[in-house]
Scaffold this motif. Structure first.
Motif, PDB file in Angstrom:
ATOM      1  N   ASN A 151       6.254  -6.027  -3.018  1.00  0.00           N
ATOM      2  CA  ASN A 151       7.219  -5.794  -4.098  1.00  0.00           C
ATOM      3  C   ASN A 151       7.496  -7.141  -4.762  1.00  0.00           C
ATOM      4  N   ARG A 156       9.148  -9.769  -1.885  1.00  0.00           N
ATOM      5  CA  ARG A 156       9.113  -9.386  -0.480  1.00  0.00           C
ATOM      6  C   ARG A 156       8.046  -8.314  -0.247  1.00  0.00           C
ATOM      7  N   GLU A 158       7.409  -4.872   1.965  1.00  0.00           N
ATOM      8  CA  GLU A 158       8.310  -3.837   2.452  1.00  0.00           C
ATOM      9  C   GLU A 158       7.570  -2.814   3.299  1.00  0.00           C
ATOM     10  N   HIS A 160       8.777   1.037   4.912  1.00  0.00           N
ATOM     11  CA  HIS A 160       9.801   2.062   5.066  1.00  0.00           C
ATOM     12  C   HIS A 160       9.519   2.867   6.328  1.00  0.00           C
ATOM     13  N   LEU A 165      14.530   0.242   5.850  1.00  0.00           N
ATOM     14  CA  LEU A 165      13.636  -0.683   5.163  1.00  0.00           C
ATOM     15  C   LEU A 165      13.511  -1.979   5.947  1.00  0.00           C
ATOM     16  N   VAL A 167      11.558  -5.758   5.931  1.00  0.00           N
ATOM     17  CA  VAL A 167      10.976  -6.607   4.888  1.00  0.00           C
ATOM     18  C   VAL A 167      10.576  -7.970   5.430  1.00  0.00           C
TER      19      VAL A 167
END
Length: 235
Positions: A151, A156, A158, A160, A165, A167
């Motif tokens: 992202n 960062r 990521e 999920h 989340l 990171v």
């Protein structure tokens, strides 16, 4: 002046942490073992205990359990050179869990939090314990399950997992990226999420042809155990 107790069986670590504690403006008392700490009648006046987890005879976790059984409420900061999944669950209430080598400013933040917690009125609920490599920063965002994505807008990587989340934050540099911090929510601790996140980050780097400097202490420990990613690391 708040007194910070440092319990570690390695003399160089005691000296280094003691020096850091004094530089933060606190008084430091050092102990070479949990038994030495317990034998000192002044030890219970400590505002915070910084204790190694793995020590001969009595571990840092056993020391904490002994003090808890005596009604002590001194906040603990645990340190360890042997990152293991589930350590945060084995330990009792703690302010931070730091993996050696750790950043001085991170230690300062943890100690300040512990001292504040110690000084808080008894009716206030203590702050939620946090592992420095797994702070209690959670998100209810949803996304591709356990897939690491880049992202760049947030600087960062990521991942999920179950509505949470995890990171790895980075900074752009001329030679590539600087991986500066890893966060895995407490709700996901003990499941190896940090390791899977780290692997996904380096898979992303290899796929994109990028390299990175590793500043984050968690990733430093992880890459030390995974020499296959050494070609992706900028010294």
């Amino acid at each position: 002046m708040p007194i910070i107790a440092i319990v570690d069986d390695e003399a160089p670590v005691r000296r280094a942490v003691g020096s850091l504690v004094r530089s933060f403006g606190f008084k430091a008392r050092t102990y070479g073992s949990a038994a030495e700490f317990l034998a000192d009648p002044e030890s219970l006046s400590s505002a915070c205990i910084v204790s190694d987890i793995h020590m001969p005879d009595m571990s840092g976790i056993a020391l904490q359990q002994t003090l808890l059984s005596q009604g002590s409420t001194i906040p603990f900061i645990f340190i360890t050179a042997l990152p293991e999944s589930g350590l945060a669950q084995q330990a009792g209430p703690h302010v931070c869990l730091l993996h050696k080598p750790f950043d001085a400013q991170v230690l300062a933040t943890c100690i300040t939090r512990a001292v504040d917690q110690r000084a808080a009125p008894p009716h206030l609920e203590p702050r939620r314990p946090a592992d420095v490599d797994r702070p209690a920063t959670e998100s209810t965002m949803t996304g591709p399950a356990e897939t690491v994505i880049d992202n760049p807008a947030q600087h960062r990587f990521e991942m999920h997992v179950d509505g949470h989340l995890a990171v790895v934050e980075y900074r752009e540099s001329g030679d590539g990226l600087d991986l500066v911090h890893t966060e895995v929510p407490d709700a996901l601790s003990g499941r190896g999420i940090g390791s899977r996140l780290a692997k996904g980050v380096f898979d992303q780097l290899r796929t994109s042809g990028r390299k990175a400097k590793v500043t984050c202490s968690f990733l430093q420990a992880w890459t030390a155990r995974h020499p296959d990613v050494a070609d992706l690391i900028i010294d």
